[in-house]
Design a protein around this motif. Sequence first.
Motif, PDB file in Angstrom:
ATOM      1  N   THR A 167      -8.578  -2.194   0.560  1.00 39.94           N
ATOM      2  CA  THR A 167      -8.313  -2.632  -0.811  1.00 39.94           C
ATOM      3  C   THR A 167      -7.640  -1.493  -1.573  1.00 39.94           C
ATOM      4  N   TRP A 168      -7.127  -1.812  -2.764  1.00 37.60           N
ATOM      5  CA  TRP A 168      -6.512  -0.781  -3.595  1.00 37.60           C
ATOM      6  C   TRP A 168      -7.544   0.297  -3.970  1.00 37.60           C
ATOM      7  N   ASP A 169      -8.729  -0.128  -4.340  1.00 40.41           N
ATOM      8  CA  ASP A 169      -9.749   0.852  -4.730  1.00 40.41           C
ATOM      9  C   ASP A 169     -10.040   1.814  -3.584  1.00 40.41           C
ATOM     10  N   GLN A 201       1.466  -7.285  -3.233  1.00 35.52           N
ATOM     11  CA  GLN A 201       0.005  -7.386  -3.086  1.00 35.52           C
ATOM     12  C   GLN A 201      -0.666  -7.862  -4.383  1.00 35.52           C
ATOM     13  N   ALA A 202       0.014  -7.687  -5.494  1.00 37.65           N
ATOM     14  CA  ALA A 202      -0.518  -8.166  -6.771  1.00 37.65           C
ATOM     15  C   ALA A 202      -0.093  -9.608  -7.047  1.00 37.65           C
ATOM     16  N   GLU A 220       1.565  -9.595 -13.036  1.00 36.46           N
ATOM     17  CA  GLU A 220       1.224  -9.072 -11.699  1.00 36.46           C
ATOM     18  C   GLU A 220       1.965  -7.766 -11.414  1.00 36.46           C
ATOM     19  N   GLU A 223       0.466  -4.937 -13.421  1.00 34.33           N
ATOM     20  CA  GLU A 223      -0.771  -4.458 -12.790  1.00 34.33           C
ATOM     21  C   GLU A 223      -0.463  -3.554 -11.591  1.00 34.33           C
ATOM     22  N   GLY A 287      -4.085  -6.181  -2.101  1.00 30.37           N
ATOM     23  CA  GLY A 287      -4.190  -6.051  -3.547  1.00 30.37           C
ATOM     24  C   GLY A 287      -4.936  -7.231  -4.133  1.00 30.37           C
ATOM     25  N   PRO A 288      -4.857  -7.437  -5.431  1.00 30.86           N
ATOM     26  CA  PRO A 288      -5.573  -8.536  -6.076  1.00 30.86           C
ATOM     27  C   PRO A 288      -5.195  -9.910  -5.534  1.00 30.86           C
TER      28      PRO A 288
END
Length: 406
Positions: A167-169, A201-202, A220, A223, A287-288
């Motif tokens: 994930t991005w995090d 990915q957003a 998007e 973000e 991503g999200p």
Amino acid sequence: MTAAALTAGALLLTACGSGFDDGSGGGGELTSEDTALTVLIGSSGDSETQAVRDAVAAWSEESGTEAEVIAANDLTQQLSQGFASGEPADVFYLSSDHLAGYADNGSLLAYGDMLEDPDAFYPTLVQNFTYKDEFYCAPKDFSTLALVINNRLWEEAGLTDNDVPATWDELADVANRLTTDGRVGLTFSAEYQRIGVFMAQAGGGLVNEGGTEAIADSEENVEALEFVQQMINDGSLAFAPELGAGWGGEAFGKELAAMTIEGNWIVGAMTADHPEVDYRVVELPAGPAGQGTLQFTNCWGIAADSPNQQGALDLVEYLTSADAQLGFSEAFGAMPSIEAAAADWNTANPELAAFLAGADYASGVPTVDGAAEVISDFNAQVEQLGSADIPALLDQVQSNLEAIVG
């Protein structure tokens, strides 16, 4: 960049084919004179040139039709000059960003649906070479972007296989842990052709799926760029030029960064210039909106003015077969454009499987005529992303795209 400048850029392709009366480059019977074929390629080096020459020679022996392979010094210029002179190469490498211009002025034979099995190609690649609902040319191979990790630096940071970011995090976390004095966790080139993976990915991008609407100023995309900007300001991400490197692969090879986002062309560069670096390739984190990457590809273009279109089509069928494409892969690392060759490619290149896996969710670079100029202007602004007003930056890109889309 102004709309007028974009329009001027879009008109740089001045060639005009005359192979068909309707000017569309398709819809009639193929020409079939007993003439030799000329094949113009933009080669990455001697390995690629020799591999293509060997394959074309094998086809000539089998078909009885002579063919000459020419490695261009400047493919874009030589292709344009050939069309302008009325004597283009019969078969040639064609990038997706040049498709619309040459299709609109009738220089190309739209032969995709004449192929024996047009459904053999990855759908995302077919989309790259489909213009105004016509599948113009067979994708010859392709590349995708993935995350490349320095194994030694990864282990020194106390990271394990379980820490590979999904994930991005998680990407931001491992990049922070890999950042030390004199080294950043992540690097890549300051350009849409890399940062675009975060936009995908957003759930964003530059144009919609059909390429008919500009969507650069979407929430998007805001973000996505805000996420990258935060990593820059955290000090865990730096663009390659800021590290004194020409591209992400060079910064990665010199261990100025522990991770980079690059395509499968990095393999040859690492083997040639940094063989001591132990690394692995993994899929990019989601991503999200899920997984996303960018793909880059050329097709085998056929000139509408070719006096031997049938011979050219036969040659393309041969060059895009599984056997020929796997031979190209072995010679210079290209990934085959047909799904039937995927299993054999993965067996031969298990350490690079992440690149091919990206084919299932990759997005292409916009192909609308004039997109290259818009992206070039966008890239100049991306260089200052760390301090940029992101909505204003994307508003400018949106305005530029609206001048050429639709």
